[in-house]
Design a protein around this motif. Sequence first.
Motif, PDB file in Angstrom:
ATOM      1  N   LYS A 196      46.497  -1.609  39.038  1.00  0.00           N
ATOM      2  CA  LYS A 196      45.066  -1.668  38.742  1.00  0.00           C
ATOM      3  C   LYS A 196      44.232  -1.668  40.010  1.00  0.00           C
ATOM      4  N   SER A 197      44.731  -2.289  41.065  1.00  0.00           N
ATOM      5  CA  SER A 197      43.971  -2.346  42.323  1.00  0.00           C
ATOM      6  C   SER A 197      43.884  -0.982  42.994  1.00  0.00           C
ATOM      7  N   GLN A 198      44.721  -0.038  42.576  1.00  0.00           N
ATOM      8  CA  GLN A 198      44.734   1.294  43.180  1.00  0.00           C
ATOM      9  C   GLN A 198      43.746   2.250  42.529  1.00  0.00           C
ATOM     10  N   ARG A 199      43.040   1.806  41.501  1.00  0.00           N
ATOM     11  CA  ARG A 199      42.070   2.667  40.803  1.00  0.00           C
ATOM     12  C   ARG A 199      40.878   2.963  41.659  1.00  0.00           C
ATOM     13  N   THR A 206      49.017  -5.669  38.299  1.00  0.00           N
ATOM     14  CA  THR A 206      47.856  -5.999  39.122  1.00  0.00           C
ATOM     15  C   THR A 206      47.746  -5.034  40.296  1.00  0.00           C
ATOM     16  N   PHE A 207      48.868  -4.728  40.918  1.00  0.00           N
ATOM     17  CA  PHE A 207      48.877  -3.762  42.031  1.00  0.00           C
ATOM     18  C   PHE A 207      48.385  -2.397  41.569  1.00  0.00           C
ATOM     19  N   SER A 255      46.725   9.964  45.920  1.00  0.00           N
ATOM     20  CA  SER A 255      46.518   8.767  45.096  1.00  0.00           C
ATOM     21  C   SER A 255      47.811   8.362  44.389  1.00  0.00           C
ATOM     22  N   TYR A 276      52.367   3.344  50.772  1.00  0.00           N
ATOM     23  CA  TYR A 276      51.643   2.352  49.973  1.00  0.00           C
ATOM     24  C   TYR A 276      52.409   1.033  49.894  1.00  0.00           C
ATOM     25  N   ARG A 316      52.657  -8.822  38.393  1.00  0.00           N
ATOM     26  CA  ARG A 316      52.203  -8.523  39.755  1.00  0.00           C
ATOM     27  C   ARG A 316      52.119  -7.022  39.967  1.00  0.00           C
ATOM     28  N   TYR A 317      53.055  -6.295  39.439  1.00  0.00           N
ATOM     29  CA  TYR A 317      53.048  -4.839  39.596  1.00  0.00           C
ATOM     30  C   TYR A 317      51.851  -4.228  38.862  1.00  0.00           C
TER      31      TYR A 317
END
Length: 117
Positions: free
Chosen positions: A114-117, A111-112, A46, A70, A108-109
């Motif tokens: 957060k999308s990996q949670r 947001t990225f 992760s 990733y 943007r970073y």
Amino acid sequence: MLDTLASYVKTKREKSEMSVRKLAEKAEISHTEIKRIEDGTRKQPSPKILKTIAAALNVPYNDIMIAAGYLNEAESGDLPTMMTASQSKSSALDIAELTERELEDVKRYITFIKSQR
């Protein structure tokens, strides 16, 4: 292009003259997790695990994210360069001098991440 995650972590760990157990201790994860990553049996840990390893090795987070697959190098060029752990301690979130473009990159970073949670 960066090496695979396995060789990247092992090379950086050895360059830092750290044992697997010492890296695991600094990253606050199990030594078997480090060993699996270095053996290549743990293909994509992760982002949270990679962040702790990057901090323990004092390497840029973007680099380890590229090695893990990733991000690709082109995508990472659009993101702000991540500071190493020691650098971030001395300048935690000093955004006053960022340009508008840099602030958009930071957003943007985030947001990225957060999308990996």
